[in-house]
Scaffold this active site. Structure first.
Site, mmCIF file in Angstrom:
data_model
loop_
_atom_site.group_PDB
_atom_site.id
_atom_site.type_symbol
_atom_site.label_atom_id
_atom_site.label_comp_id
_atom_site.label_asym_id
_atom_site.label_seq_id
_atom_site.Cartn_x
_atom_site.Cartn_y
_atom_site.Cartn_z
ATOM 1 N N TRP A 16 0.416 26.419 -28.721
ATOM 2 C CA TRP A 16 -0.822 25.858 -29.253
ATOM 3 C C TRP A 16 -0.461 24.698 -30.162
ATOM 4 O O TRP A 16 0.435 24.810 -30.998
ATOM 5 C CB TRP A 16 -1.586 26.946 -30.012
ATOM 6 C CG TRP A 16 -3.009 26.591 -30.262
ATOM 7 C CD1 TRP A 16 -3.533 26.119 -31.428
ATOM 8 C CD2 TRP A 16 -4.097 26.674 -29.335
ATOM 9 N NE1 TRP A 16 -4.870 25.898 -31.289
ATOM 10 C CE2 TRP A 16 -5.255 26.237 -30.003
ATOM 11 C CE3 TRP A 16 -4.202 27.068 -28.002
ATOM 12 C CZ2 TRP A 16 -6.502 26.180 -29.403
ATOM 13 C CZ3 TRP A 16 -5.445 27.018 -27.407
ATOM 14 C CH2 TRP A 16 -6.570 26.583 -28.101
ATOM 15 N N ASP A 78 -13.998 25.171 -38.496
ATOM 16 C CA ASP A 78 -15.253 25.532 -39.151
ATOM 17 C C ASP A 78 -15.531 27.026 -39.130
ATOM 18 O O ASP A 78 -16.595 27.461 -39.549
ATOM 19 C CB ASP A 78 -16.415 24.788 -38.486
ATOM 20 C CG ASP A 78 -16.302 23.279 -38.681
ATOM 21 O OD1 ASP A 78 -15.758 22.851 -39.724
ATOM 22 O OD2 ASP A 78 -16.744 22.547 -37.782
ATOM 23 N N THR A 79 -14.575 27.810 -38.628
ATOM 24 C CA THR A 79 -14.770 29.260 -38.559
ATOM 25 C C THR A 79 -13.673 29.945 -39.365
ATOM 26 O O THR A 79 -12.666 29.324 -39.718
ATOM 27 C CB THR A 79 -14.701 29.757 -37.092
ATOM 28 O OG1 THR A 79 -13.347 29.619 -36.637
ATOM 29 C CG2 THR A 79 -15.650 28.962 -36.199
ATOM 30 N N HIS A 81 -11.452 31.746 -38.291
ATOM 31 C CA HIS A 81 -10.279 31.950 -37.434
ATOM 32 C C HIS A 81 -8.997 31.476 -38.108
ATOM 33 O O HIS A 81 -7.968 32.152 -38.052
ATOM 34 C CB HIS A 81 -10.491 31.218 -36.097
ATOM 35 C CG HIS A 81 -9.361 31.358 -35.143
ATOM 36 N ND1 HIS A 81 -9.129 32.524 -34.444
ATOM 37 C CD2 HIS A 81 -8.399 30.486 -34.755
ATOM 38 C CE1 HIS A 81 -8.063 32.364 -33.674
ATOM 39 N NE2 HIS A 81 -7.606 31.137 -33.839
ATOM 40 N N PHE A 106 10.216 30.704 -41.701
ATOM 41 C CA PHE A 106 8.806 30.401 -41.473
ATOM 42 C C PHE A 106 8.611 28.889 -41.373
ATOM 43 O O PHE A 106 8.709 28.174 -42.371
ATOM 44 C CB PHE A 106 7.983 30.972 -42.633
ATOM 45 C CG PHE A 106 6.497 30.893 -42.451
ATOM 46 C CD1 PHE A 106 5.828 31.826 -41.688
ATOM 47 C CD2 PHE A 106 5.770 29.888 -43.070
ATOM 48 C CE1 PHE A 106 4.448 31.767 -41.539
ATOM 49 C CE2 PHE A 106 4.391 29.821 -42.928
ATOM 50 C CZ PHE A 106 3.727 30.765 -42.161
#
Length: 149
Positions: A16, A78-79, A81, A106
């Site tokens: 992603w 905007d969420t 998530h 990390f």
């Protein structure tokens, strides 16, 4: 700290936002090579997204590597998530470190927007991939030192 010729590092990269994560991975590889590792001592692995990084790192930690580096990029939307993904991967990698015999580094960017990510993946703020590789080398040296105590 210098890497030894037998040091092995695994790099797990989230697919992603690959236009960001691939830059982090490539710079980490370049940094490891500049420290004397050879291509055959660097394992490259891909997972779908940031949440999957913890599982991959946990599996690779027992495969003969001296360090695992995880790379992902989570952009705020905007969420909620963003918060869930960031919390999941951060807590997951943090929880692995005390239980693993090797360091898990990390290298996940958690940023407000794409420009913030680009700035940290070869832009004006450098490349966090190189920093993660340096951390892997230093933490492996630390682990070797602790074993000798």
């Amino acid at each position: 700290a210098a890497a030894t010729t037998d040091t092995r590092v695994a790099i797990v990269t989230a697919e992603w936002n690959t236009h960001i994560t691939s830059r982090l991975r490539d710079e980490a590889v370049a940094t490891l090579l500049s420290h004397g590792l050879t291509d055959d001592r660097i394992g490259l692995f891909d997972v779908p997204g940031a949440v999957e990084l913890t599982y991959a790192a946990a599996r690779l930690a027992g495969c003969g590597y001296d360090a695992v580096i995880v790379f992902g990029c989570v952009l705020r939307g905007d969420t909620p998530h963003f918060d869930y993904v960031c919390q999941s991967v951060t807590q997951g990698i943090t929880a692995l470190n005390p239980d693993c015999d090797i360091p898990v580094i990390f290298g996940v960017l958690t940023v407000d927007n794409e420009q913030d990510a680009l700035d940290r993946a070869g832009g004006p703020l450098g490349n966090k991939g190189s920093e993660a590789a340096e951390a892997a080398i230093k933490m492996h040296a630390f682990a070797q030192h602790v074993k000798s105590l």
